[in-house]
Design a protein around this motif. Structure first.
Motif, PDB file in Angstrom:
ATOM      1  N   TYR A 162       1.210  -0.802   0.237  1.00  0.00           N
ATOM      2  CA  TYR A 162      -0.398  -0.542   0.113  1.00  0.00           C
ATOM      3  C   TYR A 162       1.082   1.349  -0.020  1.00  0.00           C
ATOM      4  O   TYR A 162       2.001   1.309   0.324  1.00  0.00           O
ATOM      5  CB  TYR A 162      -0.878   0.353   1.253  1.00  0.00           C
ATOM      6  CG  TYR A 162      -0.227   0.290   2.856  1.00  0.00           C
ATOM      7  CD1 TYR A 162       0.379   1.311   3.202  1.00  0.00           C
ATOM      8  CD2 TYR A 162      -0.028  -1.306   2.970  1.00  0.00           C
ATOM      9  CE1 TYR A 162       0.602   1.263   3.954  1.00  0.00           C
ATOM     10  CE2 TYR A 162       0.733  -1.078   4.193  1.00  0.00           C
ATOM     11  CZ  TYR A 162       1.544  -0.078   4.671  1.00  0.00           C
ATOM     12  OH  TYR A 162       1.595  -0.020   6.462  1.00  0.00           O
ATOM     13  N   ALA A 163       0.568   3.063  -0.134  1.00  0.00           N
ATOM     14  CA  ALA A 163       1.290   3.974  -0.929  1.00  0.00           C
ATOM     15  C   ALA A 163       0.944   5.084   0.870  1.00  0.00           C
ATOM     16  O   ALA A 163      -0.536   4.068   0.821  1.00  0.00           O
ATOM     17  CB  ALA A 163       0.818   4.003  -1.247  1.00  0.00           C
ATOM     18  N   VAL A 164       1.625   5.362   0.839  1.00  0.00           N
ATOM     19  CA  VAL A 164       1.338   6.667   2.020  1.00  0.00           C
ATOM     20  C   VAL A 164       2.314   7.826   1.855  1.00  0.00           C
ATOM     21  O   VAL A 164       3.850   8.308   1.372  1.00  0.00           O
ATOM     22  CB  VAL A 164       1.738   6.174   3.491  1.00  0.00           C
ATOM     23  CG1 VAL A 164       1.262   7.724   4.344  1.00  0.00           C
ATOM     24  CG2 VAL A 164       1.034   4.781   4.506  1.00  0.00           C
ATOM     25  N   PHE A 165       0.913   9.318   1.488  1.00  0.00           N
ATOM     26  CA  PHE A 165       1.817  10.616   0.716  1.00  0.00           C
ATOM     27  C   PHE A 165       1.361  11.490   1.524  1.00  0.00           C
ATOM     28  O   PHE A 165       0.771  11.389   2.427  1.00  0.00           O
ATOM     29  CB  PHE A 165       0.987  10.347  -0.292  1.00  0.00           C
ATOM     30  CG  PHE A 165       1.248   9.694  -1.948  1.00  0.00           C
ATOM     31  CD1 PHE A 165       2.102  10.155  -2.454  1.00  0.00           C
ATOM     32  CD2 PHE A 165       0.925   8.445  -1.973  1.00  0.00           C
ATOM     33  CE1 PHE A 165       2.671   9.667  -3.574  1.00  0.00           C
ATOM     34  CE2 PHE A 165       1.219   7.653  -2.919  1.00  0.00           C
ATOM     35  CZ  PHE A 165       1.815   8.627  -4.062  1.00  0.00           C
ATOM     36  N   ARG A 183      -7.089   2.558  -4.961  1.00  0.00           N
ATOM     37  CA  ARG A 183      -8.256   2.778  -4.378  1.00  0.00           C
ATOM     38  C   ARG A 183      -7.885   4.600  -3.263  1.00  0.00           C
ATOM     39  O   ARG A 183      -6.580   4.112  -2.497  1.00  0.00           O
ATOM     40  CB  ARG A 183      -8.796   1.760  -3.324  1.00  0.00           C
ATOM     41  CG  ARG A 183      -9.791   2.665  -2.297  1.00  0.00           C
ATOM     42  CD  ARG A 183     -10.995   3.235  -3.042  1.00  0.00           C
ATOM     43  NE  ARG A 183     -11.575   1.714  -4.108  1.00  0.00           N
ATOM     44  CZ  ARG A 183     -12.738   2.184  -4.591  1.00  0.00           C
ATOM     45  NH1 ARG A 183     -13.172   3.617  -4.582  1.00  0.00           N
ATOM     46  NH2 ARG A 183     -13.303   1.355  -5.700  1.00  0.00           N
ATOM     47  N   VAL A 184      -7.533   5.796  -3.888  1.00  0.00           N
ATOM     48  CA  VAL A 184      -7.018   6.250  -3.347  1.00  0.00           C
ATOM     49  C   VAL A 184      -7.420   7.058  -2.235  1.00  0.00           C
ATOM     50  O   VAL A 184      -8.172   7.931  -2.516  1.00  0.00           O
ATOM     51  CB  VAL A 184      -6.053   7.855  -4.314  1.00  0.00           C
ATOM     52  CG1 VAL A 184      -5.869   8.468  -3.691  1.00  0.00           C
ATOM     53  CG2 VAL A 184      -5.498   6.821  -4.808  1.00  0.00           C
ATOM     54  N   ALA A 241     -11.318  10.068   6.751  1.00  0.00           N
ATOM     55  CA  ALA A 241     -12.030  10.542   4.703  1.00  0.00           C
ATOM     56  C   ALA A 241     -10.889   8.897   3.545  1.00  0.00           C
ATOM     57  O   ALA A 241     -10.903   8.926   3.235  1.00  0.00           O
ATOM     58  CB  ALA A 241     -10.871  11.499   4.625  1.00  0.00           C
ATOM     59  N   PHE A 242     -12.502   7.837   3.667  1.00  0.00           N
ATOM     60  CA  PHE A 242     -12.562   7.063   2.521  1.00  0.00           C
ATOM     61  C   PHE A 242     -12.783   7.704   1.510  1.00  0.00           C
ATOM     62  O   PHE A 242     -13.538   9.051   1.327  1.00  0.00           O
ATOM     63  CB  PHE A 242     -12.757   5.820   3.150  1.00  0.00           C
ATOM     64  CG  PHE A 242     -13.006   5.310   4.189  1.00  0.00           C
ATOM     65  CD1 PHE A 242     -11.748   4.428   4.145  1.00  0.00           C
ATOM     66  CD2 PHE A 242     -14.534   5.422   4.910  1.00  0.00           C
ATOM     67  CE1 PHE A 242     -11.369   3.280   5.609  1.00  0.00           C
ATOM     68  CE2 PHE A 242     -13.421   4.676   6.330  1.00  0.00           C
ATOM     69  CZ  PHE A 242     -12.422   3.854   6.636  1.00  0.00           C
ATOM     70  N   SER A 243     -11.432   7.130   0.526  1.00  0.00           N
ATOM     71  CA  SER A 243     -12.733   7.599  -0.536  1.00  0.00           C
ATOM     72  C   SER A 243     -13.540   7.349  -1.109  1.00  0.00           C
ATOM     73  O   SER A 243     -14.890   6.855  -1.192  1.00  0.00           O
ATOM     74  CB  SER A 243     -11.860   6.450  -1.597  1.00  0.00           C
ATOM     75  OG  SER A 243     -11.668   6.399  -3.431  1.00  0.00           O
ATOM     76  N   ARG A 279      -7.851  -6.951  -0.309  1.00  0.00           N
ATOM     77  CA  ARG A 279      -6.414  -7.405  -0.553  1.00  0.00           C
ATOM     78  C   ARG A 279      -7.427  -7.818  -2.194  1.00  0.00           C
ATOM     79  O   ARG A 279      -8.398  -8.165  -2.320  1.00  0.00           O
ATOM     80  CB  ARG A 279      -6.073  -8.203   0.244  1.00  0.00           C
ATOM     81  CG  ARG A 279      -7.154  -9.530  -0.188  1.00  0.00           C
ATOM     82  CD  ARG A 279      -6.789 -10.998   1.551  1.00  0.00           C
ATOM     83  NE  ARG A 279      -7.839 -11.852   1.092  1.00  0.00           N
ATOM     84  CZ  ARG A 279      -8.526 -11.188   2.311  1.00  0.00           C
ATOM     85  NH1 ARG A 279      -9.004 -11.221   3.276  1.00  0.00           N
ATOM     86  NH2 ARG A 279      -9.827 -13.204   2.649  1.00  0.00           N
ATOM     87  N   GLY A 280      -6.548  -7.374  -3.196  1.00  0.00           N
ATOM     88  CA  GLY A 280      -6.644  -7.394  -4.604  1.00  0.00           C
ATOM     89  C   GLY A 280      -7.072  -5.981  -4.925  1.00  0.00           C
ATOM     90  O   GLY A 280      -6.462  -6.039  -6.572  1.00  0.00           O
ATOM     91  N   GLU A 281      -6.473  -5.249  -3.817  1.00  0.00           N
ATOM     92  CA  GLU A 281      -7.093  -3.906  -4.599  1.00  0.00           C
ATOM     93  C   GLU A 281      -5.836  -3.132  -4.455  1.00  0.00           C
ATOM     94  O   GLU A 281      -6.204  -2.715  -3.051  1.00  0.00           O
ATOM     95  CB  GLU A 281      -8.051  -2.898  -4.504  1.00  0.00           C
ATOM     96  CG  GLU A 281      -8.465  -1.816  -5.443  1.00  0.00           C
ATOM     97  CD  GLU A 281     -10.187  -0.964  -4.511  1.00  0.00           C
ATOM     98  OE1 GLU A 281     -10.752  -1.062  -5.686  1.00  0.00           O
ATOM     99  OE2 GLU A 281     -10.401  -1.437  -3.013  1.00  0.00           O
ATOM    100  N   GLN A 282      -4.848  -2.678  -4.330  1.00  0.00           N
ATOM    101  CA  GLN A 282      -4.569  -1.978  -3.611  1.00  0.00           C
ATOM    102  C   GLN A 282      -4.626  -0.116  -2.865  1.00  0.00           C
ATOM    103  O   GLN A 282      -5.439   0.401  -3.988  1.00  0.00           O
ATOM    104  CB  GLN A 282      -2.915  -1.254  -4.305  1.00  0.00           C
ATOM    105  CG  GLN A 282      -1.183  -0.693  -4.243  1.00  0.00           C
ATOM    106  CD  GLN A 282      -0.610  -0.445  -5.336  1.00  0.00           C
ATOM    107  OE1 GLN A 282      -0.599  -1.318  -5.678  1.00  0.00           O
ATOM    108  NE2 GLN A 282       1.077  -0.622  -4.526  1.00  0.00           N
ATOM    109  N   GLN A 283      -4.397  -0.270  -2.054  1.00  0.00           N
ATOM    110  CA  GLN A 283      -4.198   1.433  -1.324  1.00  0.00           C
ATOM    111  C   GLN A 283      -4.067   2.343  -1.052  1.00  0.00           C
ATOM    112  O   GLN A 283      -2.235   1.983  -1.186  1.00  0.00           O
ATOM    113  CB  GLN A 283      -5.230   1.106   0.145  1.00  0.00           C
ATOM    114  CG  GLN A 283      -5.862  -0.342   0.274  1.00  0.00           C
ATOM    115  CD  GLN A 283      -7.878  -0.427  -0.048  1.00  0.00           C
ATOM    116  OE1 GLN A 283      -8.245   0.664   0.180  1.00  0.00           O
ATOM    117  NE2 GLN A 283      -7.949  -0.977  -1.451  1.00  0.00           N
ATOM    118  N   CYS A 284      -4.523   3.439  -0.960  1.00  0.00           N
ATOM    119  CA  CYS A 284      -3.192   4.775  -1.287  1.00  0.00           C
ATOM    120  C   CYS A 284      -3.474   5.047  -0.113  1.00  0.00           C
ATOM    121  O   CYS A 284      -5.169   5.450  -0.030  1.00  0.00           O
ATOM    122  CB  CYS A 284      -2.675   5.315  -1.869  1.00  0.00           C
ATOM    123  SG  CYS A 284      -2.257   6.496  -2.250  1.00  0.00           S
TER     124      CYS A 284
END
Length: 566
Positions: A335-338, A359-360, A371-373, A406-411
């Motif tokens: 997953y990614a963190v910005f 999914r950002v 704050a969900f997408s 899982r199966g959808e990358q989260q950010c």
């Protein structure tokens, strides 16, 4: 050639009776020792139920507290009755009430008859034993242990610590070398008689009465003195887990036990009726002359231990949750963190989602809520946007989110104003991809119309938090993949920095970026930083941001011209 069975029983007496009858029916004398913890009424009924079997005897009873001398005394008592009442016995096999023969008894008799002078007892020096649990190997012989570990653990630990402090150390009697191994052995009559009739037995008994877990060392040590030939292995299949606790076999282990080719197994669950029905038969068709080989099933046990202690990445269970470092990865997928990107770019989240297909989310750890997408209030896994629920266990919140999606990358976005309890978990998670624009948190403050004294105090607070987070990311223990830019460096070449950040995500498209999100207006930001400096604060995380002319905003890509045909 006859094999005598000494059985130590203390529970599930109905199963012990069933197994004792099986041994006796095959021509094996049986001597049973019943723990004094068994109530007299129950013991009398048990003894009466076996009165019809001529080859069964009972020995004097002892209290068998785990780790204490009573188990050795019970074994000695049973062995003495066996040697006295059954002179035809050539080997004595020690078993428990939860042991179950896996192969026809004549196979065991033939196997031992072919090895008349061999003692089967696991016996290794303390220097060569790696399976001890609890930190006591050689110390179990050099210290004294008058207290039972299970019932008087505090006294046990304090007395051990006291002996260590004063430097107390016992000597081995007659210079014997201590050995350790499994309690379950099969000794020849000659070796067992020599141990029990040794003139120095009172000396050895006094010494081992204060040894910790003497049933794993008494016969294992003395057999080295009296045996003609030792095979350092047990004929009983007995498996232990990583905590030193024995594995229990159930009905669904039937094929596993058959594959081991061992003569006896322990511990069998008393209610495993299928196992008792399958093995307590004498079918000539099942006889085989194979060597006992518990190694055949070691791989299965190793896999079971791995599943219990490591499990699937990012999935917690009772055996791993309380133990730090046993979680086999904090999360199950990348997953990614910005940090700082949504402050620098106006439309960063929809832009990133379009570029990467991820999914950002917004700031998942913002103080006001999650704050969900797409502004969702609940996402997969019934995870709500409640800040109170999230903050009850910030780490569990992230773990559940990644597992449920899982199966959808989260950010998601992160910043110094967010809950910082998750910071170290992000840093040590190998699945995390963290990109930080340090100092970008100051951009909203520059546009704020609040009192400048309040802005300065807030800027100092946020800078301190972000500096600590960046220091955490630069620790040698950090496993996350991290990119850090100062705000000044990022603004100088935003397209290249964005390209590097997106490429790190393993996005679905490997093409170079053709457009950038809209950067916020930086007019007057340099002067804002200078004002902070003038007020006594040093905004160093932004880099060398000029206080003079404002940096130019990168031009947006002009639309391509097109022709309209009439």
């Amino acid at each position: 050639m006859t094999v005598g069975i000494v059985m130590l029983v203390h529970t599930a007496l109905n199963r012990a009776e069933q197994v004792a009858r099986h041994w006796a029916a095959a021509g094996c004398p049986v001597v049973i020792h019943a723990d004094t913890n068994v109530p007299r009424r129950v013991f009398r009924a048990f003894r009466k139920s076996l009165e019809d079997v001529e080859r069964i005897r009972f020995s004097d009873r002892h209290r068998c507290e785990w780790g204490t001398w009573g188990i050795v005394a019970a074994t000695q008592a049973g062995a003495e009755v066996m040697l006295r009442d059954f002179p035809e016995v050539s080997h004595v096999y020690l078993a428990s009430g939860s042991c179950l023969p896996l192969r026809p008894v004549p196979e065991l008799t033939d196997y031992l008859a072919a090895r008349p002078d061999t003692d089967f007892i696991e016996s290794a020096t303390t220097a060569d034993v790696e399976w001890t649990v609890g930190g006591l190997d050689s110390e179990r012989f050099t210290l004294r242990f008058p207290f039972a570990w299970k019932k008087h653990r505090r006294l046990f630990d304090r007395y051990v610590e006291l002996q260590r402090r004063v430097g107390f150390k016992r000597r081995m009697p007659n210079g014997i070398v201590p050995h350790m191994g499994s309690q379950w052995w099969c000794l020849t009559r000659a070796t067992l008689s020599a141990i029990l009739e040794d003139p120095e037995r009172p000396t050895y008994d006094r010494f081992f009465q204060r040894v910790w877990i003497p049933d794993e060392s008494y016969f294992q040590t003395l057999a080295r003195i009296h045996s003609r030939r030792i095979e350092s292995r047990s004929l009983t299949l007995s498996k232990f887990d990583f905590q030193g606790k024995p594995h229990i076999f159930y009905d669904d282990h039937l094929q596993l036990l058959r594959r081991s080719d061992c003569f006896v197994a322990r511990k069998i669950w008393p209610h495993a009726g299928r196992l008792y029905r399958a093995f307590l038969i004498e079918d000539p068709a099942t006889r085989k002359k194979t060597e006992p080989n518990p190694g055949k099933i070691d791989r299965i046990f190793s896999r079971a231990v791995e599943l219990r202690t490591r499990g699937r990445p990012g999935l917690y269970m009772q055996s791993r949750w309380p133990n730090w470092g046993w979680e086999n990865g904090a999360t199950c997928a990348p997953y990614a963190v910005f940090q700082g990107f949504s402050e620098l770019f106006e439309d960063f989240e929809p832009w990133l989602e379009g570029q990467t297909g991820m999914r950002v989310h917004g700031h998942l750890y913002a103080p006001g809520g999650v704050a969900f997408s797409g502004g969702q209030s609940v996402v997969a896994g019934a995870i709500p946007d409640s800040a109170a629920i999230r903050d009850y266990n910030p780490r569990g919140f992230l773990t559940n989110l990644i597992w449920a999606t899982r199966g959808e990358q989260q950010c998601f976005q992160y910043g110094p104003a967010d809950n910082q309890k998750i910071a170290w978990d992000l840093a040590r998670d190998g699945n995390a991809r963290i990109a930080v624009i340090s100092g970008a948190w100051a951009l909203p403050l520059a546009r704020s119309r609040a009192d400048f004294a309040e802005i300065r105090a807030e800027a100092a607070r946020l800078q301190k938090i972000e500096a600590k987070f960046i220091e955490t990311l630069r620790q040698t223990e950090t496993k996350a993949r991290v990119h850090i830019w100062t705000l000044a460096d990022f603004v100088e070449a935003p397209m290249q920095a964005l390209q590097d950040a997106v490429a790190e995500l393993g996005a679905r498209s490997t093409r170079r970026l053709s457009e950038a999100p809209t950067m916020v207006d930086l007019t007057g930001f340099g002067q804002f930083l200078q004002n902070l400096k003038n007020q006594g604060m040093h905004p160093h995380l932004m880099g060398d941001f000029p206080a003079g002319p404002d940096p130019e905003r990168p031009p947006r890509k002009a639309p391509k011209p097109y022709l309209v045909q009439k």
